[in-house]
Design a protein around this motif. Structure first.
Motif, PDB file in Angstrom:
ATOM      1  N   ASN A 139       4.122   2.705 -13.342  1.00  0.00           N
ATOM      2  CA  ASN A 139       2.714   2.857 -12.977  1.00  0.00           C
ATOM      3  C   ASN A 139       1.980   3.280 -14.243  1.00  0.00           C
ATOM      4  N   HIS A 163      -0.775   4.486 -14.822  1.00  0.00           N
ATOM      5  CA  HIS A 163      -1.529   5.741 -14.732  1.00  0.00           C
ATOM      6  C   HIS A 163      -0.664   6.961 -15.047  1.00  0.00           C
ATOM      7  N   GLU A 184       0.141   4.467  -5.043  1.00  0.00           N
ATOM      8  CA  GLU A 184      -0.461   5.030  -6.250  1.00  0.00           C
ATOM      9  C   GLU A 184       0.198   6.336  -6.678  1.00  0.00           C
ATOM     10  N   GLN A 185       1.028   6.938  -5.795  1.00  0.00           N
ATOM     11  CA  GLN A 185       1.713   8.182  -6.141  1.00  0.00           C
ATOM     12  C   GLN A 185       3.076   7.942  -6.788  1.00  0.00           C
ATOM     13  N   ARG A 242       0.836  -1.203   0.000  1.00  0.00           N
ATOM     14  CA  ARG A 242       0.000   0.000   0.000  1.00  0.00           C
ATOM     15  C   ARG A 242       0.868   1.248   0.000  1.00  0.00           C
ATOM     16  N   ILE A 273      -1.788  -1.979 -11.204  1.00  0.00           N
ATOM     17  CA  ILE A 273      -1.555  -0.736 -11.944  1.00  0.00           C
ATOM     18  C   ILE A 273      -0.087  -0.606 -12.335  1.00  0.00           C
TER      19      ILE A 273
END
Length: 223
Positions: free
Chosen positions: A182, A184, A134-135, A118, A171
């Protein structure tokens, strides 16, 4: 040749029973195939049966392992029994002959899930910062060290790229032996002067896609 078969079975039991009995569930069955024939079967408690001497069926786990000797696992529909089953196959040698050791489990069996990261804790100088996963735009292996990037800033982590690949959420995509990205943060994918693919990230970073990961990248990104 019944005596010959019995000698083989005893030999197999001695070699492989000890290896697997400590970790497989009690209701698991064990099948061993050599030269496209099952030479041993020990049934678990979920009501399946296999006759010794049965030919290995095409596309069964044993068939796959015999033709490509690597660990293989899958949920199978009816390639061996009349009921679906989950199987894990391992390449082995029996009296110098290539074989397959197959652990047969109920179809309800599920592999233990590995918890995904995480966050990653990265180091800059003498400071450590936990960064939400996610960053992170991409991760790099350089000079036997692992680095990850957030907003153009570089952080060092003690986790290897190999371990990261198994515990990152979907991702993230491996594009090179030295890079995981990533998806994204992808701005575009183009070709360089040698017609190899290059991925441009939103922060302007360009990363090459190696030939060994090309098919995976195209499959995941669907282009």
């Amino acid at each position: 040749m019944p005596n010959q078969k019995l000698v083989i079975e005893k030999d197999l039991l001695q070699q492989f029973k000890i290896i697997v009995e400590d970790w497989i569930p009690k209701n698991a069955s064990i099948a061993i195939a050599v030269n496209d024939t099952y030479v041993y079967f020990g049934s678990g408690s979920h009501n399946i049966h296999l006759e010794v001497g049965t030919a290995v069926k095409e596309d069964s786990i044993a068939y796959r392992v015999l033709r490509n000797p690597i660990k293989t696992d899958a949920v199978m529909e009816n390639t061996l029994f009349d009921t679906p089953y989950y199987a894990i196959g391992y390449p082995i040698f029996v009296k110098d002959q290539p074989g397959a050791l197959v652990i047969v489990l109920p179809p309800t069996f599920s592999k233990p899930k590995i918890e995904t990261y995480r966050f990653l804790t990265g180091r800059q100088n003498e400071d450590w910062s936990p960064i939400p996963i996610e960053q992170i735009s991409h991760i790099e292996s350089l000079q036997k060290r692992t680095w990850f990037y957030k907003d153009g800033e570089q952080y060092k982590t003690t986790v290897t790229l190999k371990e990261l690949q198994t515990r990152l959420p979907n991702i993230f995509l491996r594009i090179h032996r030295s890079y995981i990205i990533n998806i994204h943060f992808i701005k575009k994918i183009s070709r360089d002067v040698t017609s190899n693919f290059v991925i441009l990230l939103k922060d302007g970073t360009e990363l090459p896609v190696s030939q060994s990961y090309m098919n995976d990248v195209r499959s995941v990104l669907e282009f």
